[in-house]
Enzyme design. Structure first.
Site, PDB file in Angstrom:
ATOM      1  N   TYR A   1     -21.454  20.711  15.870  1.00 53.12           N
ATOM      2  CA  TYR A   1     -20.297  21.564  16.170  1.00 53.12           C
ATOM      3  C   TYR A   1     -19.861  21.383  17.620  1.00 53.12           C
ATOM      4  O   TYR A   1     -18.670  21.171  17.908  1.00 53.12           O
ATOM      5  CB  TYR A   1     -20.661  23.020  15.901  1.00 53.12           C
ATOM      6  CG  TYR A   1     -19.560  24.008  16.206  1.00 53.12           C
ATOM      7  CD1 TYR A   1     -18.555  24.258  15.285  1.00 53.12           C
ATOM      8  CD2 TYR A   1     -19.540  24.710  17.417  1.00 53.12           C
ATOM      9  CE1 TYR A   1     -17.551  25.182  15.556  1.00 53.12           C
ATOM     10  CE2 TYR A   1     -18.548  25.631  17.694  1.00 53.12           C
ATOM     11  CZ  TYR A   1     -17.551  25.866  16.761  1.00 53.12           C
ATOM     12  OH  TYR A   1     -16.559  26.778  17.040  1.00 53.12           O
TER      13      TYR A   1
ATOM     14  N   LYS B   1     -16.284  19.814  18.932  1.00 45.19           N
ATOM     15  CA  LYS B   1     -15.343  20.569  19.748  1.00 45.19           C
ATOM     16  C   LYS B   1     -15.085  19.883  21.090  1.00 45.19           C
ATOM     17  O   LYS B   1     -13.976  19.962  21.632  1.00 45.19           O
ATOM     18  CB  LYS B   1     -15.830  21.999  19.944  1.00 45.19           C
ATOM     19  CG  LYS B   1     -15.851  22.817  18.660  1.00 45.19           C
ATOM     20  CD  LYS B   1     -14.474  22.892  18.009  1.00 45.19           C
ATOM     21  CE  LYS B   1     -14.447  23.838  16.829  1.00 45.19           C
ATOM     22  NZ  LYS B   1     -13.102  23.952  16.216  1.00 45.19           N
TER      23      LYS B   1
END
Length: 262
Positions: free
Chosen positions: A166, A170
């Site tokens: 994640y 990002k």
């Protein structure tokens, strides 16, 4: 603490009659973004992987006096994005705003993350942003205007919880935002990102109650964020009030980006 339902939103119609696509709009941050864009006067395309989540948000948007279009969409599939863009153009004739919000997270130590975990997260969070921009930008180039807002995360810059794929995805969104902004500026298209901190969403339920409480105590402004905190920032970045802002990543985190927490 104010809630998403109780907070007073500015009645400004800064986006009157503009057409916006919001991915992952069926819940959480995406729903908050859709509501804020609608309050600002934009017609909103509600794109979400779960068809059952679309109708309630479309109804909320239309109750604010604008039009909506619901399109079931898996942003990790290029054919879905092409279809969404085509349906948007057939309905509204143009795309003024794209908010890339759809996201996934798997919370566990890296050594326990599988290849499937990595693909599941990166395909939605990063490849999905690429696909959406790839198929929307040509329409914006034709009209020599447009605003793209990508939803990143303060996890791109700071340690939060164990979710390496994640955080990596990002960070990729931040880099994509910067480079694409430079590439399309000459066409009058602006590309910015928002880096949310801890926000009360269904995704936040994936960490334990103890972890959420610990994170909440670290927020300098004294509360967890609400989806419409992100929505209001997105509406600003999509508006003419931000006409000289591009390539930026705006933290909307209650000050959580000012220090490392875990």
């Amino acid at each position: 603490m104010p809630t998403e339902e109780s907070r007073t939103i500015s009645p400004s119609r800064a986006l009157l009659d503009r057409v916006a696509i919001v991915t992952g709009a069926g819940q959480g941050i995406g729903r908050g973004v859709a509501r804020c864009l609608a309050r600002a006067g934009a017609h909103v395309v509600i794109a979400d992987q779960a068809p059952e989540r679309i109708a309630p948000v479309s109804a909320e948007v239309e109750s604010l006096g604008v039009q909506s279009l619901g399109v079931p969409t898996d942003v990790s599939r290029s054919d879905d994005i092409k279809r969404m863009v085509q349906q948007t153009l057939e309905r509204f004739g143009r795309i003024d705003i794209l908010v890339n919000n759809a996201g996934r997270v798997v919370v566990k130590p890296m050594v326990e993350q599988s290849e499937a975990d990595w693909d599941h997260v990166v395909d939605v969070n990063l490849k999905g942003v690429f696909f959406c921009c790839r198929y929307v930008v040509p329409e914006m180039i034709t009209r020599k205007r447009g605003a793209i807002v990508n939803i990143a995360s303060i996890a791109a810059f700071h340690v939060t919880v164990p979710h390496v794929p994640y955080a990596a995805s990002k960070a990729g969104v931040v880099a994509l935002t910067r480079d694409l902004a430079y590439e399309v500026a000459r066409y009058g298209i602006r590309v910015n990102a928002i880096a949310p901190g801890p926000i009360e969403t269904p995704m936040s339920q994936m960490v334990s109650a103890e972890q959420r409480q610990a994170i909440s105590r670290t927020v300098p402004l004294g509360r967890m964020g609400q989806p419409e905190d992100i929505g209001e920032a997105a509406a600003f970045l999509a508006s003419d009030a931000a006409s000289f802002i591009t390539g930026a990543t705006l933290p909307v985190s209650g000050g959580s980006d000012l220090k490392v927490f875990g």
